[in-house]
Design a protein around this motif. Structure first.
Motif, mmCIF file in Angstrom:
data_model
loop_
_atom_site.group_PDB
_atom_site.id
_atom_site.type_symbol
_atom_site.label_atom_id
_atom_site.label_comp_id
_atom_site.label_asym_id
_atom_site.label_seq_id
_atom_site.Cartn_x
_atom_site.Cartn_y
_atom_site.Cartn_z
ATOM 1 N N PHE A 94 0.815 -1.196 -0.043
ATOM 2 C CA PHE A 94 0.085 -0.012 0.073
ATOM 3 C C PHE A 94 0.906 1.282 -0.102
ATOM 4 C CE2 PHE A 94 -4.083 -1.808 2.197
ATOM 5 C CZ PHE A 94 -4.122 -2.639 1.271
ATOM 6 N N GLU A 95 0.397 2.348 -0.462
ATOM 7 C CA GLU A 95 1.128 3.526 -0.711
ATOM 8 C C GLU A 95 1.198 4.186 0.906
ATOM 9 O OE1 GLU A 95 0.715 7.937 -2.880
ATOM 10 O OE2 GLU A 95 -0.948 6.623 -2.706
ATOM 11 N N ARG A 96 0.125 4.100 1.525
ATOM 12 C CA ARG A 96 0.003 4.385 2.766
ATOM 13 C C ARG A 96 -0.604 3.438 3.655
ATOM 14 N NH1 ARG A 96 -2.956 8.350 0.268
ATOM 15 N NH2 ARG A 96 -1.066 9.660 -0.080
ATOM 16 N N ASN A 97 -0.678 3.664 4.877
ATOM 17 C CA ASN A 97 -1.196 2.752 6.033
ATOM 18 C C ASN A 97 -2.750 2.957 5.786
ATOM 19 O OD1 ASN A 97 -2.500 2.684 9.144
ATOM 20 N ND2 ASN A 97 -1.221 0.928 8.458
ATOM 21 N N ALA A 98 -3.349 1.817 5.589
ATOM 22 C CA ALA A 98 -4.885 1.926 5.495
ATOM 23 C C ALA A 98 -5.774 1.045 6.587
ATOM 24 C CB ALA A 98 -5.351 1.642 4.063
ATOM 25 N N GLY A 99 -4.870 0.149 7.130
ATOM 26 C CA GLY A 99 -5.604 -0.583 8.322
ATOM 27 C C GLY A 99 -5.896 -1.999 8.094
ATOM 28 N N GLN A 100 -6.079 -2.864 8.928
ATOM 29 C CA GLN A 100 -5.923 -4.307 8.686
ATOM 30 C C GLN A 100 -7.112 -4.819 7.650
ATOM 31 O OE1 GLN A 100 -5.648 -6.515 12.224
ATOM 32 N NE2 GLN A 100 -5.787 -8.436 11.385
ATOM 33 N N SER A 101 -8.254 -4.187 7.978
ATOM 34 C CA SER A 101 -9.141 -4.642 6.887
ATOM 35 C C SER A 101 -9.028 -4.418 5.716
ATOM 36 C CB SER A 101 -10.576 -3.802 7.599
ATOM 37 O OG SER A 101 -10.904 -4.413 8.805
ATOM 38 N N ALA A 102 -8.578 -3.266 5.277
ATOM 39 C CA ALA A 102 -8.444 -2.905 4.011
ATOM 40 C C ALA A 102 -7.303 -3.748 3.436
ATOM 41 C CB ALA A 102 -7.754 -1.335 3.793
ATOM 42 N N ALA A 103 -6.236 -4.139 4.277
ATOM 43 C CA ALA A 103 -5.230 -5.270 3.722
ATOM 44 C C ALA A 103 -5.874 -6.417 3.712
ATOM 45 C CB ALA A 103 -3.986 -5.388 4.885
ATOM 46 N N LEU A 104 -6.669 -7.084 4.352
ATOM 47 C CA LEU A 104 -7.322 -8.204 4.030
ATOM 48 C C LEU A 104 -8.255 -8.345 3.042
ATOM 49 C CD1 LEU A 104 -8.457 -9.405 7.692
ATOM 50 C CD2 LEU A 104 -6.483 -10.548 6.165
ATOM 51 N N TRP A 105 -8.718 -7.171 2.706
ATOM 52 C CA TRP A 105 -9.705 -7.004 1.644
ATOM 53 C C TRP A 105 -9.010 -6.833 0.273
ATOM 54 C CZ3 TRP A 105 -15.183 -6.355 0.610
ATOM 55 C CH2 TRP A 105 -15.524 -5.969 -0.327
ATOM 56 N N ALA A 106 -7.808 -6.368 0.278
ATOM 57 C CA ALA A 106 -6.958 -6.448 -0.967
ATOM 58 C C ALA A 106 -6.509 -7.702 -1.088
ATOM 59 C CB ALA A 106 -5.758 -5.285 -0.606
ATOM 60 N N GLY A 107 -6.104 -8.412 -0.220
ATOM 61 C CA GLY A 107 -5.604 -9.774 -0.235
ATOM 62 C C GLY A 107 -6.494 -10.929 -0.788
ATOM 63 N N PHE A 108 -7.958 -10.452 -0.254
ATOM 64 C CA PHE A 108 -8.668 -11.795 -0.800
ATOM 65 C C PHE A 108 -8.995 -11.269 -2.212
ATOM 66 C CE2 PHE A 108 -11.076 -11.255 3.785
ATOM 67 C CZ PHE A 108 -9.961 -12.018 4.330
#
Length: 245
Positions: A68-82
């Motif tokens: 990610f360009e900047r910190n977006a949070g754990q939920s966003a990271a999981l969402w992108a990973g899924f």
């Protein structure tokens, strides 16, 4: 691809290489085709460099990462990973090394053998500070009271599920706290099993009472509303049949 392991990380340069090695060891003898997708949630330390090394030196190309360009949070990271995962099944682990990848083959086998859609781990012996244990217990109890009991340890990140369980989830901050709840809401079958939990070996936790407990309690009311307003249906017949002229 049978299994995608999604691991969100934020400033975990001291943990990712050892965790990647453990993932290799855990899955090597499983006969599963797998990948490990790391999602760097805007780390400001050397995490991204470590992930590049992990991916570049993997001769089978099983380790990949998003940054990610900047910190977006754990939920966003999981969402992108899924959404970037390629496996029919998806597993999640925390990036701090407290979850044991050795549990994953057993969870996959349980899901397949007994026909579940998600198998969620629970930490019978937590290796956390007293403050984290108390805040987690309060959050778990309140969450289950407001949204309906689904699993005993909603905060445990060791889980395996079919990818369709998350294909249509609404994106929101705090999503990671409600994956089992939302999975049941959409009619999927869920089971629990005990998993290992270890002390953090390196680095410091990114979550405390102020950014974990109170926000989680507020999010529970949003999921309560969604649960009360949700609907489900099953089509038993179409005429003329779709796709027929």
């Amino acid at each position: 691809m049978e299994l995608s392991i999604v691991i969100p990380v934020f400033n975990e340069e001291g943990n990712v290489e050892e965790l990647a090695q453990e993932v290799d060891w855990a899955l090597e003898g499983s006969r599963l085709t797998w990948e490990c997708l790391w999602v760097d949630d805007g780390s400001t330390d050397g995490t991204a460099d470590k992930l590049y090394i992990i991916a570049a030196r993997d001769p089978k190309g099983r380790h990949r990462f998003l940054r990610f360009e900047r910190n977006a949070g754990q939920s966003a990271a999981l969402w992108a990973g899924f959404r970037h995962a390629r496996g029919a099944l998806i597993a999640t682990l925390d990036g701090d090394g407290q979850n044991d990848p050795a549990d994953l083959p057993r969870l996959v086998d349980m899901l397949r053998r007994e026909g579940y859609d998600m198998v969620n781990g629970y930490r019978a012996k937590r290796r956390d500070s007293l403050v984290r244990k108390i805040s987690s217990r309060i959050a778990n109890g309140f969450r289950n009271w407001v949204t309906g009991k689904t699993v005993r340890d909603v905060g445990c990140s060791t889980r395996v599920f079919r990818r369709e369980c998350v294909e249509h989830l609404p994106p929101f901050k705090g999503l990671h706290r409600f994956l089992p709840t939302l999975t049941v809401l959409y009619g999927y079958r869920i089971a629990e099993t005990q998993v290992g939990h270890r002390p953090r070996r390196k680095g410091v936790t990114k979550y405390g009472i102020h950014n974990r407990l109170w926000v989680g309690l507020l999010d529970s009311f949003g999921v309560w509303w969604l649960r009360r307003r949700a609907f489900r249906y099953r089509i038993v017949q179409t005429f003329p049949e779709e796709g027929c002229s």
